[in-house]
Write a protein that holds these residues in place. Sequence first.
Motif, PDB file in Angstrom:
ATOM      1  N   PHE A  16       0.834  -1.197   0.000  1.00 25.53           N
ATOM      2  CA  PHE A  16       0.000   0.000   0.000  1.00 25.53           C
ATOM      3  C   PHE A  16       0.872   1.250   0.000  1.00 25.53           C
ATOM      4  CE2 PHE A  16      -2.437  -3.445   1.765  1.00 25.53           C
ATOM      5  CZ  PHE A  16      -3.647  -3.330   1.094  1.00 25.53           C
ATOM      6  N   CYS A  17       0.336   2.311  -0.576  1.00 21.85           N
ATOM      7  CA  CYS A  17       1.055   3.578  -0.572  1.00 21.85           C
ATOM      8  C   CYS A  17       1.174   4.047   0.885  1.00 21.85           C
ATOM      9  CB  CYS A  17       0.296   4.621  -1.394  1.00 21.85           C
ATOM     10  SG  CYS A  17       1.008   6.265  -1.238  1.00 21.85           S
ATOM     11  N   PRO A  18       2.393   4.357   1.354  1.00 18.53           N
ATOM     12  CA  PRO A  18       2.535   4.749   2.766  1.00 18.53           C
ATOM     13  C   PRO A  18       1.839   6.073   3.090  1.00 18.53           C
ATOM     14  CG  PRO A  18       4.630   4.984   1.588  1.00 18.53           C
ATOM     15  CD  PRO A  18       3.674   4.316   0.641  1.00 18.53           C
ATOM     16  N   ALA A  19       1.487   6.847   2.053  1.00 16.95           N
ATOM     17  CA  ALA A  19       0.859   8.143   2.320  1.00 16.95           C
ATOM     18  C   ALA A  19      -0.664   8.072   2.235  1.00 16.95           C
ATOM     19  CB  ALA A  19       1.400   9.184   1.351  1.00 16.95           C
ATOM     20  N   CYS A  20      -1.213   7.603   1.104  1.00 19.24           N
ATOM     21  CA  CYS A  20      -2.679   7.644   0.952  1.00 19.24           C
ATOM     22  C   CYS A  20      -3.322   6.269   1.164  1.00 19.24           C
ATOM     23  CB  CYS A  20      -3.058   8.186  -0.422  1.00 19.24           C
ATOM     24  SG  CYS A  20      -2.639   7.054  -1.762  1.00 19.24           S
ATOM     25  N   LYS A  21      -2.483   5.242   1.347  1.00 20.70           N
ATOM     26  CA  LYS A  21      -2.935   3.873   1.688  1.00 20.70           C
ATOM     27  C   LYS A  21      -3.657   3.154   0.549  1.00 20.70           C
ATOM     28  CE  LYS A  21      -1.540   4.835   5.901  1.00 20.70           C
ATOM     29  NZ  LYS A  21      -0.122   4.601   6.143  1.00 20.70           N
ATOM     30  N   THR A  22      -3.620   3.676  -0.676  1.00 16.94           N
ATOM     31  CA  THR A  22      -4.209   2.919  -1.788  1.00 16.94           C
ATOM     32  C   THR A  22      -3.267   1.770  -2.138  1.00 16.94           C
ATOM     33  OG1 THR A  22      -3.148   4.370  -3.393  1.00 16.94           O
ATOM     34  CG2 THR A  22      -5.442   4.871  -2.822  1.00 16.94           C
ATOM     35  N   LYS A  23      -3.842   0.737  -2.734  1.00 18.99           N
ATOM     36  CA  LYS A  23      -3.050  -0.432  -3.105  1.00 18.99           C
ATOM     37  C   LYS A  23      -2.113  -0.060  -4.253  1.00 18.99           C
ATOM     38  CE  LYS A  23      -3.782  -5.232  -4.161  1.00 18.99           C
ATOM     39  NZ  LYS A  23      -4.740  -6.253  -4.534  1.00 18.99           N
ATOM     40  N   ILE A  31       5.654   4.182  -3.676  1.00 20.45           N
ATOM     41  CA  ILE A  31       4.660   5.223  -3.366  1.00 20.45           C
ATOM     42  C   ILE A  31       3.857   5.490  -4.639  1.00 20.45           C
ATOM     43  CG2 ILE A  31       6.373   7.069  -3.844  1.00 20.45           C
ATOM     44  CD1 ILE A  31       4.952   8.769  -1.674  1.00 20.45           C
ATOM     45  N   CYS A  32       2.560   5.784  -4.506  1.00 24.02           N
ATOM     46  CA  CYS A  32       1.760   6.012  -5.714  1.00 24.02           C
ATOM     47  C   CYS A  32       2.182   7.324  -6.383  1.00 24.02           C
ATOM     48  CB  CYS A  32       0.266   5.996  -5.376  1.00 24.02           C
ATOM     49  SG  CYS A  32      -0.357   7.542  -4.702  1.00 24.02           S
ATOM     50  N   ASN A  33       1.922   7.426  -7.674  1.00 28.53           N
ATOM     51  CA  ASN A  33       2.360   8.600  -8.437  1.00 28.53           C
ATOM     52  C   ASN A  33       1.771   9.896  -7.904  1.00 28.53           C
ATOM     53  OD1 ASN A  33       4.162   7.518 -10.170  1.00 28.53           O
ATOM     54  ND2 ASN A  33       2.652   7.049 -11.755  1.00 28.53           N
ATOM     55  N   ASN A  34       0.482   9.850  -7.529  1.00 34.01           N
ATOM     56  CA  ASN A  34      -0.171  11.058  -7.009  1.00 34.01           C
ATOM     57  C   ASN A  34       0.592  11.616  -5.820  1.00 34.01           C
ATOM     58  OD1 ASN A  34      -2.265  11.469  -8.676  1.00 34.01           O
ATOM     59  ND2 ASN A  34      -3.807  10.426  -7.395  1.00 34.01           N
ATOM     60  N   CYS A  35       0.889  10.733  -4.878  1.00 32.53           N
ATOM     61  CA  CYS A  35       1.584  11.177  -3.665  1.00 32.53           C
ATOM     62  C   CYS A  35       3.013  11.585  -3.998  1.00 32.53           C
ATOM     63  CB  CYS A  35       1.577  10.077  -2.604  1.00 32.53           C
ATOM     64  SG  CYS A  35      -0.071   9.805  -1.938  1.00 32.53           S
ATOM     65  N   PHE A  36       3.663  10.810  -4.856  1.00 37.90           N
ATOM     66  CA  PHE A  36       5.058  11.119  -5.191  1.00 37.90           C
ATOM     67  C   PHE A  36       5.182  12.517  -5.797  1.00 37.90           C
ATOM     68  CE2 PHE A  36       8.660  10.958  -8.227  1.00 37.90           C
ATOM     69  CZ  PHE A  36       9.663  10.938  -7.279  1.00 37.90           C
TER      70      PHE A  36
HETATM   71 ZN   LIG Z   1      -0.478   7.617  -2.388  1.00 37.78          ZN
END
Ligand SMILES: [Zn+2]
Length: 228
Positions: A16-23, A31-36
């Motif tokens: 899971f993304c450590p920031a937004c918790k999406t898979k 980390i997901c692209n949005n958060c990155f």
């Molecule tokens: Zn994220």
Amino acid sequence: MKYLIRSVFDFFLPRFCPACKTKLGNQVEVICNNCFFSIQLASKERLQFEYEKKFVHENLISGFYSHFVFEKDKALQHLIHSLKYEKRFQNGYFLGKQIATGLIPFFNEWKIDLIIPIPLHPIKKAERGYNQSYYIAKGITAITSVPYNQKLLKRIRNTSSQTTMTLVERKDNINNAFKASNEKVITCKNLLLVDDVITTGATTSECAKVLLEAGANKVYAASVAIAD
Ligand SMILES: [Zn+2]
């Protein structure tokens, strides 16, 4: 092949993304692209300002680079938190590679011979399972091909957490906490110290002092992020 192995692992142990918790999909590293892309990059002006504020007066650090700006409760804080406290050491490797992309122009000028992760005290390392800065250094090496060495600098005092301390308290806390261990290798070398977050710069400066006393030519510093 890398993605195939990752998809097998992701199937059994989803990440899971450590920031937004999406898979996280199997092509995503940590980390997901949005958060990155929400993480603030450190501008040239900010780096110059921080260098003057943290390092110029002591004349120990010859140059300094941070890739990001640390912001409370934002994506980078979650990424670093999971690196330090949730065994996500891959985050360190990933972040090291990010720093390296920004460091390459500086490397040409600094002529770095060796990358040195800021060491943890053996007790803290045993508690955590690893030194997060070691993985950041490894990531920088992967991109720049400049070797790292985690044996040249040792932490000989287990200092207390510095998060709530003032600069003066931090300097006192960190004094004589490090020891250089192989002066032959250090002598005349240009070294790059690597840390996760640089706040006051007290730890970085103390390490640089020890390495310069051990014969280093110049000491530079890089971190994932700078914080106020
Ligand atoms: Zn994220």
